[in-house]
Motif scaffolding. Structure first.
Motif, short mmCIF file in Angstrom:
data_model
loop_
_atom_site.label_atom_id
_atom_site.label_comp_id
_atom_site.label_asym_id
_atom_site.label_seq_id
_atom_site.Cartn_x
_atom_site.Cartn_y
_atom_site.Cartn_z
N LEU A 28 32.34 13.62 54.01
CA LEU A 28 31.49 13.78 55.18
C LEU A 28 32.10 14.77 56.17
O LEU A 28 31.40 15.64 56.71
CB LEU A 28 31.27 12.43 55.86
CG LEU A 28 30.39 12.44 57.10
CD1 LEU A 28 28.99 12.93 56.76
CD2 LEU A 28 30.34 11.05 57.70
N LYS A 29 33.40 14.68 56.39
CA LYS A 29 34.08 15.62 57.28
C LYS A 29 33.93 17.05 56.78
O LYS A 29 33.63 17.97 57.56
CB LYS A 29 35.57 15.29 57.38
CG LYS A 29 35.88 14.07 58.19
CD LYS A 29 37.38 13.83 58.21
CE LYS A 29 37.74 12.55 58.90
NZ LYS A 29 39.19 12.31 58.88
N ARG A 30 34.11 17.24 55.48
CA ARG A 30 34.00 18.58 54.89
C ARG A 30 32.58 19.12 55.04
O ARG A 30 32.37 20.28 55.40
CB ARG A 30 34.42 18.52 53.42
CG ARG A 30 34.48 19.88 52.75
CD ARG A 30 35.03 19.80 51.33
NE ARG A 30 34.23 18.94 50.49
CZ ARG A 30 34.62 17.76 49.98
NH1 ARG A 30 35.82 17.30 50.24
NH2 ARG A 30 33.83 17.04 49.22
N ARG A 31 31.58 18.28 54.79
CA ARG A 31 30.20 18.72 54.89
C ARG A 31 29.80 19.04 56.33
O ARG A 31 29.06 20.00 56.59
CB ARG A 31 29.26 17.66 54.30
CG ARG A 31 29.43 17.56 52.78
CD ARG A 31 28.58 16.50 52.19
NE ARG A 31 27.17 16.83 52.39
CZ ARG A 31 26.17 16.01 52.10
NH1 ARG A 31 26.41 14.84 51.60
NH2 ARG A 31 24.94 16.38 52.31
N LEU A 33 31.88 20.13 58.64
CA LEU A 33 32.54 21.39 58.95
C LEU A 33 31.76 22.56 58.36
O LEU A 33 31.54 23.58 59.02
CB LEU A 33 33.97 21.39 58.39
CG LEU A 33 34.78 22.66 58.60
CD1 LEU A 33 34.96 22.93 60.09
CD2 LEU A 33 36.12 22.55 57.92
N GLN A 34 31.29 22.42 57.12
CA GLN A 34 30.50 23.48 56.50
C GLN A 34 29.21 23.72 57.28
O GLN A 34 28.81 24.87 57.49
CB GLN A 34 30.15 23.11 55.06
CG GLN A 34 31.33 23.16 54.12
CD GLN A 34 30.99 22.62 52.74
OE1 GLN A 34 29.97 21.96 52.54
NE2 GLN A 34 31.86 22.89 51.78
N ARG A 38 28.08 27.20 59.12
CA ARG A 38 26.81 27.87 58.83
C ARG A 38 26.02 28.08 60.12
O ARG A 38 25.37 29.11 60.29
CB ARG A 38 25.99 27.04 57.85
CG ARG A 38 26.44 27.20 56.44
CD ARG A 38 25.43 26.57 55.48
NE ARG A 38 26.17 26.05 54.36
CZ ARG A 38 26.30 24.77 54.07
NH1 ARG A 38 25.69 23.86 54.79
NH2 ARG A 38 27.01 24.38 53.03
N ALA A 39 26.03 27.10 61.00
CA ALA A 39 25.29 27.21 62.26
C ALA A 39 25.92 28.26 63.17
O ALA A 39 25.21 28.91 63.95
CB ALA A 39 25.26 25.86 62.97
N ALA A 40 27.22 28.46 63.08
CA ALA A 40 27.91 29.42 63.93
C ALA A 40 27.61 30.85 63.52
O ALA A 40 27.62 31.75 64.36
CB ALA A 40 29.41 29.18 63.91
N THR A 41 27.36 31.09 62.25
CA THR A 41 27.04 32.44 61.80
C THR A 41 25.60 32.76 62.20
O THR A 41 24.77 31.87 62.38
CB THR A 41 27.19 32.59 60.27
OG1 THR A 41 26.31 31.67 59.62
CG2 THR A 41 28.61 32.31 59.84
#
Length: 62
Positions: A28-31, A33-34, A38-41
């Motif tokens: 869950l932490k990894r997802r 972060l991903q 994605r939202a930051a780009t």
């Protein structure tokens, strides 16, 4: 003797449950972060002015 077997089986199950909880938490932490990355780009489906890019669907052939 049956009590020892039951205790061993219960301890094994608790240990397995703990490992699964830990693995799910890490996943869950990894997802998350991903998703944040994605939202930051910048979203390629939007133009600089914020309007959606219709692509070829909105164009007529000439």
């Amino acid at each position: 003797m049956a009590d020892e077997t039951d205790k061993s089986a219960k301890q094994t199950r608790v240990s397995r449950d703990d490992r699964l909880k830990s693995a799910l938490r890490e996943n869950l932490k990894r997802r998350k972060l991903q998703a944040r990355e994605r939202a930051a780009t910048t979203d390629p489906s939007q133009n600089e002015d914020g309007s959606l890019n219709e692509g070829a669907a909105g164009k007529t052939g000439s």
